[in-house]
Scaffold this active site. Structure first.
Site, PDB file in Angstrom:
ATOM      1  N   SER A  19     -18.345 -15.535  15.941  1.00  0.00           N
ATOM      2  CA  SER A  19     -17.064 -16.098  15.500  1.00  0.00           C
ATOM      3  C   SER A  19     -15.859 -15.200  15.800  1.00  0.00           C
ATOM      4  CB  SER A  19     -17.116 -16.451  14.011  1.00  0.00           C
ATOM      5  OG  SER A  19     -18.024 -17.520  13.822  1.00  0.00           O
ATOM      6  N   LYS A  68     -22.762 -20.620   2.064  1.00  0.00           N
ATOM      7  CA  LYS A  68     -21.994 -21.870   2.137  1.00  0.00           C
ATOM      8  C   LYS A  68     -21.960 -22.633   0.808  1.00  0.00           C
ATOM      9  CE  LYS A  68     -22.643 -22.500   7.091  1.00  0.00           C
ATOM     10  NZ  LYS A  68     -23.026 -23.404   8.176  1.00  0.00           N
ATOM     11  N   ASP A 104     -18.743 -28.218  10.156  1.00  0.00           N
ATOM     12  CA  ASP A 104     -20.000 -28.192  10.926  1.00  0.00           C
ATOM     13  C   ASP A 104     -20.353 -29.563  11.506  1.00  0.00           C
ATOM     14  OD1 ASP A 104     -20.617 -25.483  10.661  1.00  0.00           O
ATOM     15  OD2 ASP A 104     -21.660 -25.789   8.760  1.00  0.00           O
ATOM     16  N   GLY A 132     -29.316 -26.484   3.780  1.00  0.00           N
ATOM     17  CA  GLY A 132     -27.866 -26.455   3.930  1.00  0.00           C
ATOM     18  C   GLY A 132     -27.391 -26.938   5.294  1.00  0.00           C
ATOM     19  N   ALA A 133     -28.094 -26.555   6.350  1.00  0.00           N
ATOM     20  CA  ALA A 133     -27.665 -26.949   7.698  1.00  0.00           C
ATOM     21  C   ALA A 133     -27.752 -28.465   7.863  1.00  0.00           C
ATOM     22  CB  ALA A 133     -28.523 -26.238   8.744  1.00  0.00           C
TER      23      ALA A 133
HETATM   24  P1  ATR Z   1     -30.317 -23.573   6.100  1.00  0.00           P
HETATM   25  O1  ATR Z   1     -29.037 -23.336   5.393  1.00  0.00           O
HETATM   26  O2  ATR Z   1     -30.507 -22.819   7.391  1.00  0.00           O
HETATM   27  O3  ATR Z   1     -30.619 -25.039   6.256  1.00  0.00           O
HETATM   28  P2  ATR Z   1     -32.207 -23.583   3.960  1.00  0.00           P
HETATM   29  O4  ATR Z   1     -31.285 -24.313   3.052  1.00  0.00           O
HETATM   30  O5  ATR Z   1     -33.070 -22.465   3.402  1.00  0.00           O
HETATM   31  O6  ATR Z   1     -31.442 -22.926   5.157  1.00  0.00           O
HETATM   32  O7  ATR Z   1     -33.152 -24.669   4.663  1.00  0.00           O
HETATM   33  C1  ATR Z   1     -34.108 -24.299   5.611  1.00  0.00           C
HETATM   34  C2  ATR Z   1     -34.743 -25.569   6.180  1.00  0.00           C
HETATM   35  O8  ATR Z   1     -35.700 -25.238   7.176  1.00  0.00           O
HETATM   36  C3  ATR Z   1     -35.493 -26.386   5.141  1.00  0.00           C
HETATM   37  O9  ATR Z   1     -35.434 -27.741   5.504  1.00  0.00           O
HETATM   38  C4  ATR Z   1     -36.909 -25.816   5.296  1.00  0.00           C
HETATM   39  O10 ATR Z   1     -37.916 -26.645   4.799  1.00  0.00           O
HETATM   40  P3  ATR Z   1     -38.316 -26.577   3.229  1.00  0.00           P
HETATM   41  O11 ATR Z   1     -37.252 -27.347   2.491  1.00  0.00           O
HETATM   42  O12 ATR Z   1     -39.646 -27.190   3.158  1.00  0.00           O
HETATM   43  O13 ATR Z   1     -38.320 -25.102   2.858  1.00  0.00           O
HETATM   44  C5  ATR Z   1     -37.000 -25.709   6.771  1.00  0.00           C
HETATM   45  N1  ATR Z   1     -38.001 -24.767   7.275  1.00  0.00           N
HETATM   46  C6  ATR Z   1     -37.938 -23.420   7.243  1.00  0.00           C
HETATM   47  N2  ATR Z   1     -39.032 -22.884   7.831  1.00  0.00           N
HETATM   48  C7  ATR Z   1     -39.814 -23.933   8.249  1.00  0.00           C
HETATM   49  C8  ATR Z   1     -41.070 -24.042   8.928  1.00  0.00           C
HETATM   50  N3  ATR Z   1     -41.764 -22.948   9.295  1.00  0.00           N
HETATM   51  N4  ATR Z   1     -41.530 -25.280   9.197  1.00  0.00           N
HETATM   52  C9  ATR Z   1     -40.857 -26.373   8.829  1.00  0.00           C
HETATM   53  N5  ATR Z   1     -39.658 -26.342   8.186  1.00  0.00           N
HETATM   54  C10 ATR Z   1     -39.149 -25.135   7.897  1.00  0.00           C
END
Ligand code: ATR
Length: 282
Positions: A19, A68, A104, A132-133
């Site tokens: 950024s 966020k 975003d 969150g994403a």
């Molecule tokens: P972000 O802000 O990057 O979205 P987050 O809110 O922690 O971070 O969300 C991470 C996302 O990636 C979630 O949808 C998570 O699934 P869970 O809700 O079951 O935790 C997903 N995720 C992370 N690692 C994963 C993996 N190895 N396989 C499948 N989904 C994964």
């Protein structure tokens, strides 16, 4: 009397954030002097960081992982799209308070439509992830006119909760990740999980990919490699990483702060060339 306004991105970690580079390039291009720094704020230290920053001339900030949701909570006022996402990636100083916005989703849609020529209207879209994403982009995908938005997540309850929060049961369909193959082909598959940061890919069946499927990872660089490799191996028409979205969301933030929308293509092209060199050097 005007003072020199300061801008920053808050995150943890944030040292490798692109950024500052992007906003400096926008400043050069538009002739606006931009003082934009990366500020590392550990989770416990973020609550006071925006107020401290305002006290030292801070006029606007981006907020990235993992802050966020915390930025959403501390904003005094919020845009509709921030409200819908439950997350803030852009803070704007207004009348001595912080206004929270989220650029975003608009950044993703602009990258898909303007840079990649993908008209989202009437397209079947699969969103993988419910964190969150995913929340940040789901509303904008719906607003862009996608035909239906199917949401899957490793933890199914979170997909249900996101679908409920979007409030459009006719267009939004939470499904079990293990059974998503039964939903047939999608025109657009969006990976909004953080799995790629650990080198993993959510378990996805080949049946999702058809002749005109485009795949997008909201991550860029190394973290986008596993999912985009899966997508290419299954014959997607186009595999897109999150670098364009990053540049576009930055341009939206820049416009909110400075009232001028910069040209994003030259900045994207320069970053993509640099990024490709970094990935292939590993
Ligand atoms: P972000 O802000 O990057 O979205 P987050 O809110 O922690 O971070 O969300 C991470 C996302 O990636 C979630 O949808 C998570 O699934 P869970 O809700 O079951 O935790 C997903 N995720 C992370 N690692 C994963 C993996 N190895 N396989 C499948 N989904 C994964």
């Amino acid at each position: 009397m005007s003072r020199s306004a300061r801008y920053a991105v808050f995150g943890h970690p944030v040292a490798h954030s692109l950024s500052p580079r992007i906003h400096a390039a926008f400043g050069d291009q538009t002739g606006i002097a931009v003082d934009y720094a990366a500020i590392d704020a550990a989770p416990g230290a973020f609550a006071d960081a925006p107020a401290d920053f305002a006290g030292s001339g801070g006029d606007g900030a981006n907020v990235t992982l993992p802050h966020k949701e915390a930025a959403f909570a501390l904003a005094n006022t919020r845009s509709d799209r921030a409200q819908r996402a439950g997350a803030v990636n852009t803070l704007v100083r207004r009348g001595g308070t912080w206004h929270g916005d989220n650029t975003d989703g608009a950044g993703l849609v602009r990258d898909l439509t303007d840079r990649h020529g993908l008209d989202r209207r009437g397209r079947r879209t699969l969103l993988i992830g419910a964190g969150g994403a995913a929340r940040g982009v789901a509303g904008a995908l719906l607003d862009a006119g996608v035909d239906g938005l199917t949401i899957v997540n490793r933890t199914p309850e979170r997909a249900d909760a996101l679908a409920d929060a979007l409030g459009e049961p006719g267009r939004v369909h939470p499904r079990y990740l293990e059974r998503v193959g039964e939903s047939g082909e999608f025109d657009l598959i969006v990976n909004a999980t953080s799995a790629g940061r650990g080198g993993a890919v959510p378990a996805l069946p080949r049946a999702l990919v058809g002749m005109r499927t485009a795949a997008v990872d909201l991550n860029y660089g190394e973290a986008s490699v596993p999912f985009l490799a899966w997508a290419r191996a299954h014959g997607v028409r186009e595999a897109i990483d999150g670098l364009g979205m990053l540049v576009e969301q930055a341009a939206e933030s820049f416009a909110l702060w400075h009232g001028v929308r910069p040209e994003t293509d030259p900045v994207f092209d320069a970053l993509q060339a640099r990024n490709a060199a970094l990935v292939s050097a590993d």
